[in-house]
Scaffold this active site. Structure first.
Site, PDB file in Angstrom:
ATOM      1  N   GLY A 222     -15.501   1.075  68.267  1.00  0.00           N
ATOM      2  CA  GLY A 222     -15.861  -0.263  68.719  1.00  0.00           C
ATOM      3  C   GLY A 222     -16.633  -1.104  67.723  1.00  0.00           C
ATOM      4  O   GLY A 222     -16.968  -2.248  68.019  1.00  0.00           O
ATOM      5  N   ARG A 266     -11.170   0.601  63.646  1.00  0.00           N
ATOM      6  CA  ARG A 266     -11.168  -0.716  63.032  1.00  0.00           C
ATOM      7  C   ARG A 266     -12.119  -0.860  61.842  1.00  0.00           C
ATOM      8  O   ARG A 266     -11.752  -1.374  60.792  1.00  0.00           O
ATOM      9  CB  ARG A 266     -11.576  -1.733  64.108  1.00  0.00           C
ATOM     10  CG  ARG A 266     -11.645  -3.169  63.673  1.00  0.00           C
ATOM     11  CD  ARG A 266     -12.209  -4.027  64.815  1.00  0.00           C
ATOM     12  NE  ARG A 266     -11.708  -3.598  66.103  1.00  0.00           N
ATOM     13  CZ  ARG A 266     -10.516  -3.918  66.583  1.00  0.00           C
ATOM     14  NH1 ARG A 266      -9.739  -4.689  65.899  1.00  0.00           N
ATOM     15  NH2 ARG A 266     -10.122  -3.471  67.755  1.00  0.00           N
ATOM     16  N   ARG A 302      -1.128  -8.018  67.193  1.00  0.00           N
ATOM     17  CA  ARG A 302      -2.451  -8.398  67.700  1.00  0.00           C
ATOM     18  C   ARG A 302      -2.564  -9.855  68.153  1.00  0.00           C
ATOM     19  O   ARG A 302      -3.142 -10.123  69.202  1.00  0.00           O
ATOM     20  CB  ARG A 302      -3.547  -8.050  66.684  1.00  0.00           C
ATOM     21  CG  ARG A 302      -3.629  -6.524  66.413  1.00  0.00           C
ATOM     22  CD  ARG A 302      -4.805  -6.152  65.536  1.00  0.00           C
ATOM     23  NE  ARG A 302      -6.061  -6.311  66.236  1.00  0.00           N
ATOM     24  CZ  ARG A 302      -6.958  -7.235  65.995  1.00  0.00           C
ATOM     25  NH1 ARG A 302      -6.762  -8.094  65.016  1.00  0.00           N
ATOM     26  NH2 ARG A 302      -8.050  -7.308  66.694  1.00  0.00           N
ATOM     27  N   TYR A 306      -3.475  -9.901  71.969  1.00  0.00           N
ATOM     28  CA  TYR A 306      -4.885 -10.205  72.267  1.00  0.00           C
ATOM     29  C   TYR A 306      -5.310 -11.613  71.855  1.00  0.00           C
ATOM     30  O   TYR A 306      -6.471 -11.959  71.993  1.00  0.00           O
ATOM     31  CB  TYR A 306      -5.829  -9.248  71.513  1.00  0.00           C
ATOM     32  CG  TYR A 306      -5.513  -7.783  71.607  1.00  0.00           C
ATOM     33  CD1 TYR A 306      -5.575  -7.112  72.826  1.00  0.00           C
ATOM     34  CD2 TYR A 306      -5.196  -7.055  70.467  1.00  0.00           C
ATOM     35  CE1 TYR A 306      -5.317  -5.754  72.888  1.00  0.00           C
ATOM     36  CE2 TYR A 306      -4.937  -5.693  70.528  1.00  0.00           C
ATOM     37  CZ  TYR A 306      -5.002  -5.054  71.748  1.00  0.00           C
ATOM     38  OH  TYR A 306      -4.753  -3.713  71.804  1.00  0.00           O
ATOM     39  N   CYS A 337      13.481 -13.150  68.384  1.00  0.00           N
ATOM     40  CA  CYS A 337      14.030 -13.935  69.473  1.00  0.00           C
ATOM     41  C   CYS A 337      13.100 -13.770  70.655  1.00  0.00           C
ATOM     42  O   CYS A 337      13.348 -12.979  71.568  1.00  0.00           O
ATOM     43  CB  CYS A 337      15.431 -13.437  69.810  1.00  0.00           C
ATOM     44  SG  CYS A 337      16.659 -14.506  69.131  1.00  0.00           S
ATOM     45  N   GLU A 338      11.997 -14.493  70.632  1.00  0.00           N
ATOM     46  CA  GLU A 338      10.949 -14.341  71.638  1.00  0.00           C
ATOM     47  C   GLU A 338       9.931 -15.441  71.360  1.00  0.00           C
ATOM     48  O   GLU A 338       9.406 -15.523  70.258  1.00  0.00           O
ATOM     49  CB  GLU A 338      10.318 -12.942  71.456  1.00  0.00           C
ATOM     50  CG  GLU A 338       9.231 -12.594  72.407  1.00  0.00           C
ATOM     51  CD  GLU A 338       9.708 -11.764  73.602  1.00  0.00           C
ATOM     52  OE1 GLU A 338      10.673 -11.003  73.467  1.00  0.00           O
ATOM     53  OE2 GLU A 338       9.102 -11.910  74.656  1.00  0.00           O
TER      54      GLU A 338
HETATM   55  C1  LIG Z   1      -9.464   3.356  70.025  1.00  0.00           C
HETATM   56  C2  LIG Z   1     -10.562   4.310  70.080  1.00  0.00           C
HETATM   57  C3  LIG Z   1     -11.550   4.323  69.091  1.00  0.00           C
HETATM   58  C4  LIG Z   1     -11.589   3.332  67.959  1.00  0.00           C
HETATM   59  O1  LIG Z   1     -11.861   2.055  68.373  1.00  0.00           O
HETATM   60  P1  LIG Z   1     -12.171   0.926  67.275  1.00  0.00           P
HETATM   61  O2  LIG Z   1     -12.421  -0.285  68.071  1.00  0.00           O
HETATM   62  O3  LIG Z   1     -10.977   0.813  66.417  1.00  0.00           O
HETATM   63  O4  LIG Z   1     -13.361   1.401  66.526  1.00  0.00           O
HETATM   64  C5  LIG Z   1     -12.514   5.284  69.166  1.00  0.00           C
HETATM   65  N1  LIG Z   1     -12.529   6.191  70.153  1.00  0.00           N
HETATM   66  C6  LIG Z   1     -11.599   6.216  71.121  1.00  0.00           C
HETATM   67  C7  LIG Z   1     -11.653   7.243  72.166  1.00  0.00           C
HETATM   68  C8  LIG Z   1     -10.592   5.269  71.121  1.00  0.00           C
HETATM   69  O5  LIG Z   1      -9.692   5.288  72.099  1.00  0.00           O
END
Ligand SMILES: *Cc1c(COP(=O)(O)O)cnc(C)c1O
Length: 414
Positions: A222, A266, A302, A306, A337-338
């Site tokens: 995250g 990420r 993406r 999102y 085609c979308e």
């Molecule tokens: C997707 C995921 C991550 C990585 O998330 P990021 O936002 O890319 O850092 C870490 N742990 C689990 C269990 C995930 O599903």
């Protein structure tokens, strides 16, 4: 309206042009130096576990291994990738994280002796019946969530992830004699420090309730990166300190040492990746200009999924000078085609324009910060073959995935 100006790319224009000449557009390009730099930023954590779903090329995994990270796998395919990249069985190298475990995966996880991060009660029963003493983590749903988008929010009552009823989980873990080694929380992508403290408190409370000798806690993933110029970079020091405090408290409560893991996807790879495409059409539609390139949401989903923003730069095919004082407003779209195949769209699917200098067909358009959830999310939609991936290692250029042929794509059906 967003302005398209210069952003630094790890190799110079001439080199990119020669790379395109050799491997042909479109292609993905990664910089190993950027990945290394990001890993170093997290060196205070005891264990960095790369969430490979963000960028799962075996050669990227090999880099991760060389730089000392461990690996998270969310499917049997990802486990096999990790093994191919050199991560070891019978060790803490790989952790399988999921909310389900299918028969064939269960068999392999037992055979390879890979710890499982458990996200459902059914998983506990399945592994418990087949493999006594198996090393497990539990992924806890702390009963609240967060995240940069509804679709990536991974906590609370609307989330399918993790275990809600830890009491029941604990009862079953004891019944089956499973070896609980760690607690895990992954609460969506994005960092907000007040929220983070809430997550850490939830972790402390859960550990107290469970009251077993554990070895690890994991902060999950995250960690974001600044996609837009105005986006703030996260303060890793503060982030670490908040978690480290929780670790110390848990260690004191449980009277055992606890290692602190982090599980970024990420953060480690997003900024290392570029998607290079060719401008195929400059299309006037009433008073708007559509720039159509040779990649679509089958490559980079993406923005469509999102409403994610990606910085875009232009590389002229002949290395001529572009006039950045005279910009045009354009919409960037792909070949599919979308109608949703537009890269400049917001979360509500509203299309916006960006400013770019005057371009010609044949010039290259580069999407930045696409190392995470780019190639790994791409598909064969519209029967377009997967495109190559190129790794830049200092001055070396290595093709780490070749282009799929149409024959290969069709072969599953013939
Ligand atoms: C997707 C995921 C991550 C990585 O998330 P990021 O936002 O890319 O850092 C870490 N742990 C689990 C269990 C995930 O599903």
């Amino acid at each position: 309206m967003k302005k398209c100006n210069k952003k630094i790319i790890p190799i110079n224009n001439i080199k990119i042009l020669s790379l395109i000449k050799k491997y042909k557009s479109p292609l993905w390009m990664y910089s190993s130096e950027t990945i290394k730099k990001q890993i170093l930023k997290l060196k205070k954590f005891d264990i960095i576990r790369f969430a490979q779903k963000s960028c799962s090329n075996i050669h990227i995994l090999k880099l991760m291994k060389r730089y000392g990270t461990k690996i998270d796998a969310v499917s049997l395919g990802e486990i096999e990738r990790a093994l191919k990249a050199g991560f070891k069985k019978n060790s803490n190298d790989i952790v399988y994280t999921s909310d389900i475990i299918e028969k064939n995966t269960l068999k392999k996880v037992i055979k390879y002796n890979i710890p499982i991060n458990i996200g459902s009660i059914d998983m506990i029963k399945k592994i418990g019946k087949k493999s006594k003493n198996h090393k497990i983590w539990i992924r806890i749903n702390p009963r609240f969530g967060h995240g940069h988008d509804k679709k990536t929010n991974t906590g609370g009552k609307n989330s399918k992830h993790g275990i809600w009823n830890t009491k029941l989980a604990l009862k079953l873990i004891k019944k089956y004699n499973l070896n609980l080694i760690g607690l895990h929380m992954h609460i969506g992508s994005g960092v907000d420090y007040t929220h983070l403290k809430k997550v850490c408190n939830a972790m402390i409370q859960e550990a107290k309730k469970i009251n077993l000798q554990l070895s690890y806690i994991s902060a999950g993933g995250g960690l974001t990166i600044p996609y837009k110029k105005k986006d703030k970079k996260i303060n890793i020091h503060d982030y670490y300190e908040i978690w480290n405090k929780a670790r110390k408290k848990i260690s004191k409560n449980l009277k055992c040492p606890i290692k602190l893991e982090i599980e970024p996807g990420r953060f480690l790879v997003a900024e290392s990746g570029y998607l290079i495409s060719t401008i195929e059409s400059i299309k006037k539609v009433k008073n708007r200009i559509f720039i159509l390139v040779n990649v679509g949401f089958n490559e980079l989903i993406r923005p469509t999924l999102y409403g994610s923003y990606h910085y875009i730069s232009i590389l002229p095919q002949d290395n001529r000078k572009l006039n950045y004082s005279k910009m045009i407003d354009v919409i960037i779209g792909g070949p599919l085609c979308e109608s949703g195949d537009i890269f400049t769209q917001k979360k509500n699917n509203k299309i916006y324009t960006i400013k770019i200098p005057k371009v010609k067909c044949g010039d290259f358009l580069i999407f930045h910060d696409v190392g995470a959830y780019g190639a790994s999310m791409s598909s064969n939609y519209n029967s377009r073959p997967l495109i190559p991936e190129i790794l830049i290692k200092k001055n070396k250029i290595i093709q780490i995935r070749r282009r799929q042929t149409i024959q290969e794509m069709l072969s599953l059906e013939i």
